[in-house]
Design a protein around this motif. Structure first.
Motif, mmCIF file in Angstrom:
data_model
loop_
_atom_site.group_PDB
_atom_site.id
_atom_site.type_symbol
_atom_site.label_atom_id
_atom_site.label_comp_id
_atom_site.label_asym_id
_atom_site.label_seq_id
_atom_site.Cartn_x
_atom_site.Cartn_y
_atom_site.Cartn_z
ATOM 1 N N PRO A 363 0.361 -0.844 -0.263
ATOM 2 C CA PRO A 363 0.049 -0.078 0.154
ATOM 3 C C PRO A 363 0.199 1.247 -0.227
ATOM 4 O O PRO A 363 2.257 1.497 0.734
ATOM 5 C CB PRO A 363 -1.419 0.007 1.527
ATOM 6 C CG PRO A 363 -0.591 -1.563 1.640
ATOM 7 C CD PRO A 363 0.507 -2.107 1.122
ATOM 8 N N LEU A 364 0.549 2.225 -0.302
ATOM 9 C CA LEU A 364 1.102 3.629 -0.613
ATOM 10 C C LEU A 364 0.608 4.276 0.804
ATOM 11 O O LEU A 364 -0.080 4.284 1.096
ATOM 12 C CB LEU A 364 0.087 4.709 -1.615
ATOM 13 C CG LEU A 364 0.479 4.032 -3.420
ATOM 14 C CD1 LEU A 364 -0.935 4.848 -3.922
ATOM 15 C CD2 LEU A 364 1.653 4.179 -3.855
ATOM 16 N N ILE A 368 3.323 10.165 1.117
ATOM 17 C CA ILE A 368 4.085 10.656 -0.196
ATOM 18 C C ILE A 368 3.292 10.768 -1.380
ATOM 19 O O ILE A 368 3.469 10.802 -2.105
ATOM 20 C CB ILE A 368 4.696 8.923 0.000
ATOM 21 C CG1 ILE A 368 6.294 9.614 1.281
ATOM 22 C CG2 ILE A 368 5.373 8.913 -1.145
ATOM 23 C CD1 ILE A 368 6.519 7.348 1.299
ATOM 24 N N PHE A 369 1.943 10.001 -0.820
ATOM 25 C CA PHE A 369 1.420 9.525 -1.979
ATOM 26 C C PHE A 369 0.686 11.152 -2.430
ATOM 27 O O PHE A 369 0.926 11.776 -3.527
ATOM 28 C CB PHE A 369 0.160 8.737 -2.218
ATOM 29 C CG PHE A 369 -1.153 9.358 -2.933
ATOM 30 C CD1 PHE A 369 -1.438 9.264 -3.890
ATOM 31 C CD2 PHE A 369 -2.542 9.626 -1.809
ATOM 32 C CE1 PHE A 369 -2.559 9.259 -4.902
ATOM 33 C CE2 PHE A 369 -3.162 10.347 -2.803
ATOM 34 C CZ PHE A 369 -3.275 10.560 -4.222
ATOM 35 N N LEU A 370 0.539 12.126 -1.426
ATOM 36 C CA LEU A 370 -0.298 13.439 -1.583
ATOM 37 C C LEU A 370 1.198 14.465 -2.237
ATOM 38 O O LEU A 370 1.312 15.385 -3.328
ATOM 39 C CB LEU A 370 -0.624 13.677 -0.174
ATOM 40 C CG LEU A 370 -2.263 13.188 0.017
ATOM 41 C CD1 LEU A 370 -2.056 14.391 1.863
ATOM 42 C CD2 LEU A 370 -2.836 13.415 -0.860
ATOM 43 N N GLY A 502 -8.052 3.906 -4.399
ATOM 44 C CA GLY A 502 -7.361 3.429 -2.989
ATOM 45 C C GLY A 502 -5.581 3.524 -3.344
ATOM 46 O O GLY A 502 -4.689 3.536 -4.253
ATOM 47 N N MET A 503 -5.379 3.000 -1.553
ATOM 48 C CA MET A 503 -3.970 3.467 -1.718
ATOM 49 C C MET A 503 -3.612 1.576 -1.497
ATOM 50 O O MET A 503 -2.413 1.675 -1.616
ATOM 51 C CB MET A 503 -3.744 3.967 0.273
ATOM 52 C CG MET A 503 -4.392 5.028 0.769
ATOM 53 S SD MET A 503 -3.687 6.333 -1.131
ATOM 54 C CE MET A 503 -2.056 6.578 0.022
ATOM 55 N N SER A 504 -4.060 0.995 -2.453
ATOM 56 C CA SER A 504 -4.168 -0.421 -1.977
ATOM 57 C C SER A 504 -4.808 -0.794 -3.643
ATOM 58 O O SER A 504 -6.152 -0.039 -3.374
ATOM 59 C CB SER A 504 -3.878 -1.498 -1.404
ATOM 60 O OG SER A 504 -4.836 -1.570 -0.524
#
Length: 701
Positions: A363-364, A368-370, A502-504
């Motif tokens: 998963p992210l 870091i993603f934002l 989603g994050m995954s």
């Protein structure tokens, strides 16, 4: 690198003053304060000697060890911060003394950023340059290049004849006026471009079709190219296309214009068309033309000499000819660009391998993603417009919106949460999903001719005729790839159902299934003989956030009643009513989560109505007839919450499979830029088997 044989020279742009802490040093690269009471006097002593003639060893000979150490450390700091250069590393130049004198200011400017400034200027001067243009800007462009120091210039007109006047700046310069550029013959265009290092194009009229062709050929031939277009009172400059920056940063002129057009800019020029007969802008005065020409010439100068902020060259700049105000915008490669994007159609085995990789990928991390998603925002060329937190009331819910750009339309997405960070994450995921569902590159789809070569089953599911293009889909139950009609994956209107991010992989799939569950349950809402039971709110299981949302609604004077409307899927769903009006439905994988989801939407509705912020009033929801609302209360049973997204996904898939529904997953990854930042964006398709044994798609209006 600091060595005793180096010959340090203080750069011409370096200046310094004494400050209480020590000495403040300033140059084109910025400024720094070096602390130490004696450093200013030491620099005053050293500055005349830092002329590039003496080695560091010679400068420190005869000094005591502590004095030598102080001088060495100061020189090292000056070198690291680009305030001086090592003359022992200079490349030799063959420029004549007259040329060095004529262009001394330009060479000095280069020396602020580079060693061997004369050598770098010589590389710029000796490039093989082709200038293409017409009108006032064409003449200005030739003159700007001459004043910049270019030695030999070839010039071709957009038109059949050339009318240009200019003045040479040194005896070595030449300008050849050649026949018009061969726009009607791409093979000849390639041969023409091949003879040059750099191509600069500028015209008084907007010639987007020609600009697109020239960009594509320069990408193919790996040539440096920069163009400018004038539309009404705006001039659009750049980006500067260079082979190395194309590989590092990606994206070319066509990418920038596709992004620009997605934002609705330049509506008077749909697509890529030439308007050669359009009258030149009335704001294009000789001074404005010269300003624009110098902008392009300086871009090429900066690129060749590496003098300045090189990253700013890979931008598109708007120059207002009326006010001379300019602003630069960064952009990302566009998936549908015909010049620099060459997508590959995967085989069934490659598609399956990709799905398995997504399933196994970690998963992210939210932060870091934002942070990585931030590069996708720009007011004119981004995937998303800048965050618009506007004048929305932010209490008790934090409300955020984003404008999503697509190929044919724009759309605003909104998130409202008690926590600002949670709202930012939700609106970002929604924006990514909305964008990915709208961006489709036909080159990534399988035409019928290729479909016949694939050893895969085609799921037509009741189609009357074979579709023109197909896409790979993944059967979530059988774990196998299939081919489905592209029109099911990318509907012509709207986003469609079953799209989520989603994050995954498991989280995105769960959210997409819940979206389908919401739709299917509401579609059967009135097809019941028994009234829906009212939930006992005093003993209902709620999350901590859900309890807080409920208390806020009660404190606001709302009369909340909740009805359990779960349908045949047996996935928790509740109707939230304020008085007699249904204001929200909440669907999730547990009772508590479903109630929190519904109460959150109800509070958003109340906040928007109470403060007259109709821009974020939730969309109207299906009505629940009064005869289907039971008066009798009941305690909603607690449900065991699956601990992981994978467990939740398996539970949801079982519910769909038990109702005879087949789930097909398609990753929405047609934009590689977005899929690198967020690979977990999916569209889920549903089919069901009819009584006569036929398989049909579940479609939405």
């Amino acid at each position: 690198m600091l060595t005793e044989e180096m010959r340090p020279k203080l750069k011409a742009d370096t200046c310094y003053i004494q400050v209480p802490e020590g000495v403040y040093i300033r140059g084109n690269h910025g400024g720094i304060v070096l602390k130490g009471q004696s450093l200013y006097h030491l620099l005053v002593y050293l500055a005349p000697r830092l002329n590039g003639e003496k080695t560091l060893q010679a400068l420190t000979d005869g000094l005591k060890p502590d004095q030598k150490s102080m001088v060495t450390k100061l020189v090292d700091k000056l070198l690291v911060r680009h305030f001086l250069q090592d003359m022992s590393q200079q490349h030799t130049s063959t420029l004549s003394p007259d040329v060095l004198t004529t262009y001394a200011s330009a060479i000095t400017f280069i020396g602020s950023f580079q060693t061997s400034p004369a050598y770098h200027f010589e590389q710029f001067r000796n490039q093989r340059l082709l200038v293409i243009g017409s009108g006032t800007t064409f003449t200005a462009m030739i003159q700007a290049c001459l004043q910049g120091g270019i030695k030999h210039i070839d010039a071709m007109s957009y038109q059949t004849s050339i009318d240009a006047s200019f003045s040479l700046c040194d005896p070595e310069q030449t300008v050849r006026l050649l026949d018009a550029f061969p726009w009607d013959n791409e093979a000849t265009m390639r041969d023409t471009v091949q003879a040059y290092d750099t191509i600069m194009a500028i015209a008084d009229q907007p010639l987007l079709a020609r600009a697109r062709v020239l960009n594509r050929i320069c990408v193919e031939q790996r040539k440096t190219c920069v163009q400018a277009l004038i539309i009404d009172e705006q001039a659009w400059v750049g980006p500067l296309l260079k082979p190395d920056t194309l590989l590092e940063q990606g994206g070319c002129w066509e990418c920038a214009w596709l992004r620009l057009q997605a934002h609705g800019e330049q509506k008077t020029l749909p697509g890529f068309t030439d308007q050669a007969n359009r009258q030149a802008s009335r704001f294009l005065t000789p001074s404005a033309a010269m300003l624009l020409a110098y902008r392009l010439a300086f871009n090429v100068f900066t690129s060749y000499t590496q003098a300045g902020r090189i990253k700013q060259l890979h931008t598109i700049t708007t120059l207002n000819l009326k006010t001379s105000f300019s602003e630069s915008h960064s952009f990302l490669p566009h998936p549908c660009c015909t010049a620099c994007q060459q997508p590959q159609i995967p085989t069934g085995a490659q598609f399956l391998e990709h799905i398995q990789h997504l399933q196994q990928q970690e998963p992210l991390q939210i932060g870091i993603f934002l942070e990585q998603l931030a590069r996708c925002f720009d007011s004119k060329l981004g995937l998303f417009a800048e965050r618009a937190e506007t004048d929305f009331v932010q209490m008790p819910l934090a409300v955020l919106t984003l404008r999503v750009l697509g190929q044919h339309e724009q759309r605003n997405v909104l998130a409202a949460k008690l926590d600002l960070q949670a709202a930012r994450l939700q609106v970002s995921l929604q924006a990514c999903a909305c964008y990915a569902a709208r961006i489709v590159d036909g080159r990534r789809l399988l035409p019928v001719s290729l479909v016949q070569q694939q050893a895969a089953i085609m799921i037509e599911a009741g189609l009357s005729s074979v579709d023109d293009s197909w896409a790979w889909a993944f059967d979530m139950q059988l774990q196998q790839p299939y081919l489905v009609p592209a029109e099911q994956v990318f509907p012509t209107s709207g986003t469609g159902r079953g799209v989520a991010a989603g994050m995954s992989w498991a989280e995105a799939s769960c959210r997409a299934l819940l979206d389908w569950s919401d739709y299917l349950t509401l579609a059967q809402l009135t097809q019941t003989r028994q009234p829906y039971r009212q939930v006992d709110l005093d003993s209902v299981p709620l999350t901590v956030v859900g309890r807080q949302l409920y208390q806020l609604l009660i404190a606001a004077g709302c009369q909340i009643t909740i009805y359990d409307v779960a349908g045949d899927l047996h996935i928790p769903m509740f109707a939230i009513c304020s008085g007699q009006q249904v204001v929200a439905y909440g669907t999730q994988y547990t009772v508590a989560e479903a109630l929190e989801h519904g109460l959150e939407q109800a509070l958003q509705y109340y906040q928007a109505i109470q403060f007259d912020r109709f821009a974020y009033v939730p969309a109207a929801v299906a009505e629940l007839p009064m005869n289907l609302r039971a008066d009798r209360h009941y305690i909603a049973p607690e449900t065991a919450e699956p601990e992981t997204w994978s467990a939740r996904l398996n539970w949801l898939l079982e519910r769909f499979q038990a109702n005879g529904l087949r789930v097909m997953a398609v990753p929405l990854d047609h934009d590689p830029v977005l899929s690198q930042t967020l690979p977990f964006i999916v569209r889920l398709l549903l089919t069901h088997t009819t009584r006569d044994g036929r398989e049909e798609w579940i479609t939405t209006p």
